[in-house]
Design a protein around this motif. Sequence first.
Motif, PDB file in Angstrom:
ATOM      1  N   TYR A 129       0.823  -1.212   0.000  1.00  0.00           N
ATOM      2  CA  TYR A 129       0.000   0.000   0.000  1.00  0.00           C
ATOM      3  C   TYR A 129       0.855   1.259   0.000  1.00  0.00           C
ATOM      4  O   TYR A 129       0.561   2.226  -0.725  1.00  0.00           O
ATOM      5  N   THR A 130       1.901   1.273   0.823  1.00  0.00           N
ATOM      6  CA  THR A 130       2.758   2.463   0.872  1.00  0.00           C
ATOM      7  C   THR A 130       3.593   2.601  -0.397  1.00  0.00           C
ATOM      8  O   THR A 130       3.952   3.724  -0.778  1.00  0.00           O
ATOM      9  N   TRP A 131       3.906   1.479  -1.054  1.00  0.00           N
ATOM     10  CA  TRP A 131       4.609   1.572  -2.341  1.00  0.00           C
ATOM     11  C   TRP A 131       3.719   2.264  -3.371  1.00  0.00           C
ATOM     12  O   TRP A 131       4.186   3.118  -4.135  1.00  0.00           O
ATOM     13  N   ILE A 132       2.426   1.905  -3.394  1.00  0.00           N
ATOM     14  CA  ILE A 132       1.480   2.572  -4.301  1.00  0.00           C
ATOM     15  C   ILE A 132       1.401   4.060  -3.967  1.00  0.00           C
ATOM     16  O   ILE A 132       1.407   4.924  -4.856  1.00  0.00           O
ATOM     17  N   GLU A 133       1.352   4.349  -2.677  1.00  0.00           N
ATOM     18  CA  GLU A 133       1.288   5.749  -2.237  1.00  0.00           C
ATOM     19  C   GLU A 133       2.528   6.506  -2.675  1.00  0.00           C
ATOM     20  O   GLU A 133       2.439   7.654  -3.135  1.00  0.00           O
ATOM     21  N   ASP A 134       3.677   5.874  -2.558  1.00  0.00           N
ATOM     22  CA  ASP A 134       4.934   6.510  -2.952  1.00  0.00           C
ATOM     23  C   ASP A 134       4.978   6.755  -4.453  1.00  0.00           C
ATOM     24  O   ASP A 134       5.471   7.791  -4.912  1.00  0.00           O
ATOM     25  N   ARG A 135       4.462   5.796  -5.248  1.00  0.00           N
ATOM     26  CA  ARG A 135       4.466   5.950  -6.701  1.00  0.00           C
ATOM     27  C   ARG A 135       3.540   7.085  -7.143  1.00  0.00           C
ATOM     28  O   ARG A 135       3.845   7.813  -8.098  1.00  0.00           O
ATOM     29  N   LEU A 136       2.418   7.242  -6.466  1.00  0.00           N
ATOM     30  CA  LEU A 136       1.418   8.218  -6.892  1.00  0.00           C
ATOM     31  C   LEU A 136       1.630   9.601  -6.286  1.00  0.00           C
ATOM     32  O   LEU A 136       1.448  10.625  -6.959  1.00  0.00           O
ATOM     33  N   GLU A 137       2.017   9.647  -5.015  1.00  0.00           N
ATOM     34  CA  GLU A 137       2.077  10.926  -4.317  1.00  0.00           C
ATOM     35  C   GLU A 137       3.493  11.458  -4.149  1.00  0.00           C
ATOM     36  O   GLU A 137       3.673  12.612  -3.769  1.00  0.00           O
ATOM     37  N   ARG A 154      -6.137  17.940  -9.174  1.00  0.00           N
ATOM     38  CA  ARG A 154      -4.965  17.059  -9.133  1.00  0.00           C
ATOM     39  C   ARG A 154      -4.976  16.190  -7.890  1.00  0.00           C
ATOM     40  O   ARG A 154      -4.776  14.961  -7.963  1.00  0.00           O
ATOM     41  N   LYS A 155      -5.207  16.803  -6.739  1.00  0.00           N
ATOM     42  CA  LYS A 155      -5.220  16.048  -5.491  1.00  0.00           C
ATOM     43  C   LYS A 155      -6.345  15.016  -5.500  1.00  0.00           C
ATOM     44  O   LYS A 155      -6.160  13.866  -5.068  1.00  0.00           O
ATOM     45  N   LEU A 156      -7.516  15.419  -6.010  1.00  0.00           N
ATOM     46  CA  LEU A 156      -8.651  14.498  -6.063  1.00  0.00           C
ATOM     47  C   LEU A 156      -8.336  13.306  -6.963  1.00  0.00           C
ATOM     48  O   LEU A 156      -8.650  12.153  -6.617  1.00  0.00           O
ATOM     49  N   LYS A 162      -5.369   6.267  -5.833  1.00  0.00           N
ATOM     50  CA  LYS A 162      -4.737   5.505  -4.749  1.00  0.00           C
ATOM     51  C   LYS A 162      -5.757   4.637  -4.020  1.00  0.00           C
ATOM     52  O   LYS A 162      -5.539   3.431  -3.831  1.00  0.00           O
ATOM     53  N   HIS A 163      -6.862   5.216  -3.627  1.00  0.00           N
ATOM     54  CA  HIS A 163      -7.851   4.459  -2.859  1.00  0.00           C
ATOM     55  C   HIS A 163      -8.540   3.397  -3.718  1.00  0.00           C
ATOM     56  O   HIS A 163      -8.918   2.340  -3.199  1.00  0.00           O
ATOM     57  N   ALA A 164      -8.662   3.661  -5.007  1.00  0.00           N
ATOM     58  CA  ALA A 164      -9.235   2.635  -5.888  1.00  0.00           C
ATOM     59  C   ALA A 164      -8.316   1.424  -5.961  1.00  0.00           C
ATOM     60  O   ALA A 164      -8.769   0.274  -5.892  1.00  0.00           O
ATOM     61  N   TRP A 166      -6.095   0.569  -3.699  1.00  0.00           N
ATOM     62  CA  TRP A 166      -6.151  -0.065  -2.379  1.00  0.00           C
ATOM     63  C   TRP A 166      -7.369  -0.983  -2.271  1.00  0.00           C
ATOM     64  O   TRP A 166      -7.270  -2.112  -1.778  1.00  0.00           O
ATOM     65  N   LEU A 167      -8.511  -0.491  -2.715  1.00  0.00           N
ATOM     66  CA  LEU A 167      -9.742  -1.284  -2.615  1.00  0.00           C
ATOM     67  C   LEU A 167      -9.699  -2.513  -3.525  1.00  0.00           C
ATOM     68  O   LEU A 167     -10.214  -3.574  -3.164  1.00  0.00           O
ATOM     69  N   ILE A 168      -9.083  -2.374  -4.694  1.00  0.00           N
ATOM     70  CA  ILE A 168      -8.960  -3.532  -5.597  1.00  0.00           C
ATOM     71  C   ILE A 168      -8.120  -4.623  -4.936  1.00  0.00           C
ATOM     72  O   ILE A 168      -8.484  -5.808  -4.946  1.00  0.00           O
ATOM     73  N   ILE A 169      -6.985  -4.230  -4.341  1.00  0.00           N
ATOM     74  CA  ILE A 169      -6.134  -5.210  -3.656  1.00  0.00           C
ATOM     75  C   ILE A 169      -6.868  -5.821  -2.479  1.00  0.00           C
ATOM     76  O   ILE A 169      -6.801  -7.040  -2.234  1.00  0.00           O
ATOM     77  N   ALA A 170      -7.602  -5.007  -1.731  1.00  0.00           N
ATOM     78  CA  ALA A 170      -8.356  -5.513  -0.584  1.00  0.00           C
ATOM     79  C   ALA A 170      -9.430  -6.506  -1.021  1.00  0.00           C
ATOM     80  O   ALA A 170      -9.621  -7.557  -0.397  1.00  0.00           O
ATOM     81  N   ALA A 171     -10.140  -6.163  -2.114  1.00  0.00           N
ATOM     82  CA  ALA A 171     -11.180  -7.063  -2.607  1.00  0.00           C
ATOM     83  C   ALA A 171     -10.580  -8.372  -3.122  1.00  0.00           C
ATOM     84  O   ALA A 171     -11.131  -9.453  -2.873  1.00  0.00           O
TER      85      ALA A 171
END
Length: 475
Positions: A129-137, A154-156, A162-164, A166-171
């Motif tokens: 999750y933090t790797w995704i966050e690092d890549r995007l933010e 941009r922020k939105l 990111k949250h999409a 995260w949710l895909i991985i969680a699902a």
Amino acid sequence: MSEEQRKVDQAGVDELYAEAEHWHVNTGGETIHAKRVPGKWRNVKWLGNAVWLIFFLGPYLRWDGRQAVLFDIPERQFHIFSLTVLPQDFWMLSLLLLFFALLLAVSTALIGRVWCGFFCFQTVWTDVYTWIEDRLEGNPQQRRKLEKAPLDARKLRIKLTKHALWLIIAALTGISFAAWFTDAFVLWGQIATLQASTVVWIVIALFTGGTYVLAGYMREQACFWLCPYARIQGVMVDKATALPTYDYRRGEPRGRVKKGESEANRTTGDCIDCNQCVAVCPTGVDIRQGQQEGCITCALCLDACDTVMDKLGRDRGLIRYMSLEELEGKKPVPLWKRGRVWVYTGIMSIALAGVAYGISTISSLELKVLHERQPLFVLQSDGSVQNKYTLKILNKTNFDMDVVISAEGLDDMVLVGADKPVTAHGSKVTATTVFLRVPREELKSDSESVVFHIHNLANEQFSAERQSVFVGPRR
């Protein structure tokens, strides 16, 4: 080292000091944005993370026309490739759990919380999750800046992406868990057509929500406050346990690098107080303060410190895996003298040997014989004595088989009710009733031993036997 290289390295050190102002121990009041530094231990960590690909891909492996590994709870049977384990064989599961529990204890006694640092699902999912966050933010500074920035397009866009993800991985985590308990391809069909059972939807929802919250938001706080292992690890390590440790004798006194100061004139230790070991720590602890509850021994601080030492032209290993005895300058205790480790290993070996024995001796057919108690025997008109038995035949294979029943143990014994083969249904218990008749004069006592046999007509290797008793009148 050339003057040009020294200037480059000095610029890098100045940048490290600027970053250090943001790092402090976090107790849950804010999100930790750990810096990601490449290195040997980061690569080892990725390899540890990769083990969990088995969790996602395992259910899709096929074997002999069905899912290779399937824990079929409704039918109360576990399929592991060609092996089918039924409730009667679950004692092996207890031994296997004992083996892994002691394996955790042994590994902790030897090298600390290696499970937490490299294999724990909370650590792995948080790392992804933090790797995704690092890549995007971006890097930690950019992420903090984005958090404080007003909401714009941009922020939105970044946050929604990111949250999409995260949710895909969680699902996928929830679906993968459910797939171990039902056919994976059938499960996807049921999900696609919204025909999955209520239990499946509940499992997927719980794992999706749990993964999203624990890995996305709680992160290191789950290790601090929810994980019981963090509480008991203190009694599982000793002075001989190798842990990520700061060599204070080499590093102290700390001191920042001064421009123009040569290594020969330096009056400080090797630690330049850059706080990079804290910056990369996913739980935000300072390894220089000694072992702490929050340290998950992921060794990322080793990579960070080695990177800084490389910039300064100093030896690596200021932070390294070593025991308290080594840190104190004592000779490490040899492994063969560590009695606790050998006790753990001995019990593990016994447990593993028990599981191996159980698997090697597990039979495809199992027979249970129940003697009728009311009445214990019946006197026939021809003078013979009759006993009634209920035979329960457990077929552990996935296919039906015809079995022949026979009995031995008494002279002139006649088996009634077993003239035709009995169809033993796959993965089920099949019950049948038979009678044994013995001339009264052949009975030497009021209780004699008899043995029932069953075997498959098509394959004599599928067989079983069970001892019982034949009861007659008192002599």
